[in-house]
Write an enzyme that holds these catalytic residues in place. Structure first.
Site, PDB file in Angstrom:
ATOM      1  CG  ASP A 234      20.577 -27.881  24.690  1.00  0.00           C
ATOM      2  OD1 ASP A 234      19.908 -28.688  24.005  1.00  0.00           O
ATOM      3  OD2 ASP A 234      20.175 -27.393  25.753  1.00  0.00           O
ATOM      4  CG  LEU A 235      21.632 -29.991  18.175  1.00  0.00           C
ATOM      5  CD1 LEU A 235      21.539 -31.251  17.336  1.00  0.00           C
ATOM      6  CD2 LEU A 235      22.130 -28.834  17.338  1.00  0.00           C
TER       7      LEU A 235
ATOM      8  NE  ARG B 157      10.157 -33.881  15.995  1.00  0.00           N
ATOM      9  CZ  ARG B 157      10.081 -35.106  15.479  1.00  0.00           C
ATOM     10  NH1 ARG B 157       9.270 -35.352  14.446  1.00  0.00           N
ATOM     11  NH2 ARG B 157      10.802 -36.102  15.984  1.00  0.00           N
TER      12      ARG B 157
ATOM     13  CG  HIS C  55      18.801 -51.906  17.820  1.00  0.00           C
ATOM     14  ND1 HIS C  55      19.710 -50.882  17.666  1.00  0.00           N
ATOM     15  CD2 HIS C  55      18.143 -51.648  18.984  1.00  0.00           C
ATOM     16  CE1 HIS C  55      19.629 -50.046  18.694  1.00  0.00           C
ATOM     17  NE2 HIS C  55      18.672 -50.482  19.500  1.00  0.00           N
TER      18      HIS C  55
ATOM     19  CG  ASP D 154      23.724 -51.496  13.000  1.00  0.00           C
ATOM     20  OD1 ASP D 154      22.614 -51.397  12.456  1.00  0.00           O
ATOM     21  OD2 ASP D 154      23.870 -51.470  14.230  1.00  0.00           O
TER      22      ASP D 154
END
Length: 381
Positions: free
Chosen positions: A65-66, A96, A131, A161
């Site tokens: 859990d960052l 952040r 995307h 991608d």
């Protein structure tokens, strides 16, 4: 372990699409890749169940859990032992989390910090969502794909991608790793899909500048405009492809079809292309796809059947080369390219990446004392 990158260690921050593609390519070639997954994985649109999310093959997974400060501390310690990082968040997210480039490179000056985004780390669109279809649209690639008089055709996410994104990130990381081993200094690799997709179209920009590329879709040699570079429907509703651009190969096609060398008009006379294409379409509809395979495969006609994903692994040529392999009952492409001295190993299932206990994973990366300390803190099981 096998492959030429077996001495390389990479930390991958969980993401979708191009980031996992880059990690897979490097892992296929032997790199030890540790994927940092969310403690509660989000619905990222990836294949489920895990066994079928093949982009996650060949690596181990550590769930963290960052949002918990201690988790970022652990990642930073792992990066101290790593050669490279792969992250695909929007610009500013890693900063952040306390894992921005300045912090990580201060901890490990040799680290190659690979950043994967669609728009890039800078520019007016850097923070916008997007995307594959958007990135190739902006670069001109999408506009060039399609039939004459028809809207652009939406392709698979290969040009954007996976080609312009993941493959270029892997290439950039490898180049930066070479430089880091020579200089002892790492750096940031800013891999943007718009940059990579644009680079993939380099040859066509040259043709455009030379006046040899028409901006109208489906009117050029390589975009289905030419009768000798297209797909044709056969009697059984299946398709074949032909591509004899060179005059001698084109002559071979005409001869094998029983046509005179001028039967379809001069090969490069664009005015005659519509009629030539109609004639070839009429001819190819007279026989089934496999009949044309028996006639043309292995010749210089530049021919191949149009196979589905399900059919391709069973083709004799791809079987002979081992282009596809089966892992835990799932057929999939084998690692590429091939290496003569350090061949790549058979891929490991994505399921294998979550089977190893977190404590063992830490012990592989950190000293026994540090691994035990993290276990005692309760951050990992």
């Amino acid at each position: 372990m096998a492959g030429p990158l077996q001495s390389v260690r990479i930390v991958e921050m969980a993401g979708i699409g191009p980031g996992p593609m880059a990690a897979m390519l490097l892992a296929d070639m032997g790199a030890s890749v540790l994927r940092i997954e969310r403690a509660q994985p989000a619905d990222l649109g990836v294949a489920r169940p895990l066994a079928f999310n093949l982009l996650l093959r060949n690596r181990e997974t550590l769930a963290l859990d960052l949002k918990v400060p201690a988790a970022a501390e652990l990642v930073l310690e792992l990066l101290g032992e790593a050669d490279a990082l792969i992250e695909g968040f929007r610009p500013g997210v890693m900063e952040r989390l306390g894992l921005g480039p300045d912090t990580c490179l201060a901890r490990n000056p040799r680290l190659v910090y690979g950043r994967m985004t669609g728009w890039g780390q800078s520019g007016p669109l850097a923070h916008a969502a997007g995307h594959d279809i958007n990135y190739i649209a902006l670069t001109g690639v999408l506009d060039a794909i399609g039939r004459r008089g028809a809207p652009p055709s939406v392709p698979l996410a290969i040009a954007g991608d996976f080609g312009g994104g993941g493959t270029f990130l892997a290439l950039g990381i490898l180049a930066a790793l070479l430089q880091a081993r020579a200089s002892g200094q790492g750096q940031v690799v800013d891999a943007a899909i718009v940059d990579g997709a644009a680079t993939l179209s380099t040859a066509f920009h040259g043709l455009l500048a030379a006046g040899q590329w028409s901006p109208a879709r489906g009117t050029n040699v390589l975009d289905s405009g030419a009768p000798f570079y297209d797909v044709y429907e056969c009697r059984d509703g299946r398709y074949i492809s032909i591509g004899p651009i060179e005059a001698r190969f084109y002559a071979d096609l005409l001869a094998r079809l029983g046509l005179g060398q001028d039967a379809l008009g001069p090969q490069m006379d664009r005015a005659s292309w519509p009629q030539a294409k109609a004639r070839l379409a009429e001819i190819f509809r007279t026989r089934a796809r496999d009949d044309w395979c028996a006639e043309f495969e292995g010749t210089d006609v530049c021919f191949a059947p149009v196979l589905s994903f399900g059919e391709a692994p069973d083709h004799p040529h791809l079987q002979a080369r081992g282009t596809f392999v089966e892992v835990d009952g799932v057929r999939q492409p084998a690692p590429a390219p091939r290496f003569s001295r350090t061949p790549c190993a058979l891929p490991r299932s994505p399921q294998a990446g979550v089977a190893k206990p977190a404590g063992e994973i830490l012990s592989d990366w950190l000293s026994p004392e540090r691994a035990a300390a993290w276990r005692e803190r309760g951050l990992v099981a």
